[in-house]
Design an enzyme around this catalytic site. Sequence first.
Site: not given
Ligand SMILES: [Zn+2]
Length: 145
Positions: A60, A62, A102, A105
């Site tokens: 991801c 992040e 998500c 994360c």
């Molecule tokens: Zn994520």
Amino acid sequence: MKRPAKLATADKALVAAATAAIEQRYRNDWQEVGAALRTRSGKIFTGVNLDAYLGRMAVCAEAVALGRAFVDLGDDGIDMIVAVRHPPPEDNDQTIAVVSPCGACRELIFDYDPKARVIVPNGKTPAVVPIGELLPNKYSRGPER
Ligand SMILES: [Zn+2]
């Protein structure tokens, strides 16, 4: 959940940094999410997601931003973090908009700063919420303390 806080000028700059990152690196089906985080010392780091042919290897945006921050500064905490999504080319609306982190994360953000704040979608204008509000009953390896 408490009423979410409005974005300060510095938070709008963080959204702009995430937007600029994905505008620069967007590739359909590969890079679609940009992220930006502000560390406790006020430095801004950006990331984009790394999709992968082998889906479980995808990372991801992040996490990429956090990795860049950690390499440069070590554990400097996360004051604020945001992710934005670039729509696919077939969408009529090409607005790059704030998206919620998500579940994975949320865990990651909490692990690196339990007091981090997150910019999330909130109708027409994004809002700020503490990570703890996005992650009730966080996973724990041991007994609850
Ligand atoms: Zn994520």
